[in-house]
Design a protein around this motif. Structure first.
Motif, PDB file in Angstrom:
ATOM      1  N   ALA A 186      23.574  33.670  13.601  1.00 47.32           N
ATOM      2  CA  ALA A 186      24.526  32.719  13.039  1.00 47.32           C
ATOM      3  C   ALA A 186      25.418  33.302  11.955  1.00 47.32           C
ATOM      4  CB  ALA A 186      23.777  31.514  12.466  1.00 47.32           C
ATOM      5  N   ALA A 187      24.965  34.371  11.283  1.00 44.15           N
ATOM      6  CA  ALA A 187      25.744  34.900  10.157  1.00 44.15           C
ATOM      7  C   ALA A 187      25.193  36.263   9.755  1.00 44.15           C
ATOM      8  CB  ALA A 187      25.694  33.944   8.972  1.00 44.15           C
ATOM      9  N   VAL A 235      28.374  33.925  17.841  1.00 45.97           N
ATOM     10  CA  VAL A 235      28.150  35.170  17.105  1.00 45.97           C
ATOM     11  C   VAL A 235      29.401  35.475  16.282  1.00 45.97           C
ATOM     12  CG1 VAL A 235      27.597  37.620  17.254  1.00 45.97           C
ATOM     13  CG2 VAL A 235      26.687  36.052  18.958  1.00 45.97           C
ATOM     14  N   PRO A 236      29.304  35.487  14.962  1.00 49.22           N
ATOM     15  CA  PRO A 236      30.504  35.707  14.150  1.00 49.22           C
ATOM     16  C   PRO A 236      30.958  37.165  14.183  1.00 49.22           C
ATOM     17  CG  PRO A 236      28.592  35.454  12.736  1.00 49.22           C
ATOM     18  CD  PRO A 236      28.117  35.191  14.133  1.00 49.22           C
ATOM     19  N   ILE A 271      17.220  38.829   8.430  1.00 48.08           N
ATOM     20  CA  ILE A 271      16.779  40.221   8.480  1.00 48.08           C
ATOM     21  C   ILE A 271      17.786  41.078   7.729  1.00 48.08           C
ATOM     22  CG2 ILE A 271      16.165  42.147   9.987  1.00 48.08           C
ATOM     23  CD1 ILE A 271      15.462  40.107  12.147  1.00 48.08           C
ATOM     24  N   PHE A 272      17.317  41.683   6.628  1.00 46.53           N
ATOM     25  CA  PHE A 272      18.145  42.477   5.729  1.00 46.53           C
ATOM     26  C   PHE A 272      17.819  43.962   5.885  1.00 46.53           C
ATOM     27  CE2 PHE A 272      17.767  38.327   3.828  1.00 46.53           C
ATOM     28  CZ  PHE A 272      18.953  38.082   3.163  1.00 46.53           C
ATOM     29  N   PRO A 273      18.800  44.836   5.728  1.00 48.30           N
ATOM     30  CA  PRO A 273      18.517  46.275   5.767  1.00 48.30           C
ATOM     31  C   PRO A 273      17.794  46.731   4.512  1.00 48.30           C
ATOM     32  CG  PRO A 273      20.809  45.906   5.206  1.00 48.30           C
ATOM     33  CD  PRO A 273      20.238  44.555   5.536  1.00 48.30           C
ATOM     34  N   PHE A 317      19.063  44.088  14.957  1.00 46.97           N
ATOM     35  CA  PHE A 317      18.239  42.981  14.465  1.00 46.97           C
ATOM     36  C   PHE A 317      18.822  42.298  13.230  1.00 46.97           C
ATOM     37  CE2 PHE A 317      15.263  45.903  16.597  1.00 46.97           C
ATOM     38  CZ  PHE A 317      14.651  45.028  17.497  1.00 46.97           C
ATOM     39  N   LEU A 318      19.779  42.932  12.577  1.00 45.40           N
ATOM     40  CA  LEU A 318      20.300  42.408  11.322  1.00 45.40           C
ATOM     41  C   LEU A 318      21.012  41.072  11.516  1.00 45.40           C
ATOM     42  CD1 LEU A 318      21.758  45.692   9.772  1.00 45.40           C
ATOM     43  CD2 LEU A 318      19.527  44.642   9.324  1.00 45.40           C
TER      44      LEU A 318
END
Length: 320
Positions: A292-293, A157-158, A196-198, A178-179
């Motif tokens: 991942a990012a 997790v970065p 998943i984008f806001p 969730f992002l």
């Protein structure tokens, strides 16, 4: 302008020129079309905070049933009718005997309801248990095979993602967990990916789902070349608007529960933090992906699909 009258309603006996002027004024000043910013159940009415097309924000009275609608963040057409509510000087006392004649929102029709999308039902207890059990089974398989270097190791997790989520947690706490950009255990040529984008719509996110086609080019005897294609798994691609609430994410393609997200560790000599998200797709199959990012488009997304993403994001109020 409001008119005080004895409670309960005696509207028909109280119509006066001053009241009619108040009605006309309310119709002229109250927004007919706007974006709903908030719904609040008060002791006198449902309070609707709406921003009109000129950017002006106001709070309007509405029937209590309006507060039950899923219209926050949506552009709506509002219908007003005269009605009575408990007078403000009653301080919420329903038995005080006074009412105010006001203009009430009696209908709110969503204009940007995204006709092609609908939200599935919430995950029930049995489905949540299924997600958790599926997570454990797939986690053991992924970690076991990764330990033998037969699949990619789960990503760490970065810190940048955690910082990104923290900033969104202050703006829209429901969506923050969730992002991110998530993917499964397959190598990049056959990787299932979710980003998943806001969205600027409260409690909404944009979900990009992608997995490239996996196929083999075989020799074609008729054409004497490798023009025959054997598709092993078809391409998966979707862009949808998801609603987040009650710790659940629901889109037309998949559903997830915040409580099913696993915060664990992986490592052979030294361990590092890993975050796993099980999702239930529209066919009730379970996919397990790891954070991942920060949200990003899948690196192998073809250019011809990028235009679809841009169009959907503009409609759903999301940005890359």
């Amino acid at each position: 302008m409001t008119v005080l009258s004895p409670w309960p309603h005696r509207f028909s006996a109280l119509i006066s020129s001053s009241f009619l002027m108040a009605v006309i004024s309310a119709k002229a000043e109250s927004p007919q079309i706007g974006t709903v910013q908030d719904l609040t159940v008060g002791d006198r009415a449902c309070y609707v905070t709406v921003t009109d097309e000129t950017g002006e924000t106001s709070t309007e009275f509405a029937g209590f049933d309006i507060c039950e609608q899923d219209i926050v963040g949506k552009k709506v057409q509002l219908t007003y009718e005269p009605g009575n509510i408990v007078a403000e000087i009653c301080n919420g006392d329903l038995d005080c005997g006074l009412s105010e004649a006001v203009m009430l929102i009696t209908a709110a029709k969503a204009l940007d309801d995204m006709n092609t999308d609908s939200y599935p039902s919430f995950l029930n207890d049995a489905e949540i248990i299924e997600l958790v059990v599926g997570l454990e089974e797939r986690k053991e398989s992924w970690f076991g095979l990764a330990g033998l270097n037969k699949v990619e190791h789960p990503p760490e997790v970065p810190a940048e993602l955690l910082t990104y989520r923290q900033s969104w947690k202050r703006k829209d706490p429901a969506i923050a967990p969730f992002l991110g950009f998530w993917h499964d255990s397959d190598y990049s040529t056959n990787r299932y990916q979710i980003s998943i984008f806001p969205s600027t719509r409260p409690s909404h996110v944009c979900v990009v789902e992608f997995k490239p086609e996996w196929s083999l080019e075989l020799w074609n005897e008729e054409t004497q070349d490798y023009s025959y294609k054997d598709v092993i798994s078809a391409e998966i691609f979707s862009v949808s608007l998801a609603k987040v609430g009650s710790a659940q994410l629901r889109s037309p393609e998949l559903r997830a529960d915040e409580l099913a997200i696993a915060h664990t560790e992986f490592g052979l000599s030294e361990t590092y933090p890993v975050e796993l998200l099980p999702v239930l797709n529209e066919d009730n199959g379970i996919k397990l992906v790891a954070a991942a990012a920060q949200p990003q488009l899948p690196p192998d997304l073809p250019d011809d699909l990028r235009q679809t993403v841009d169009e959907k994001f503009a409609a759903y109020n999301c940005s890359l």
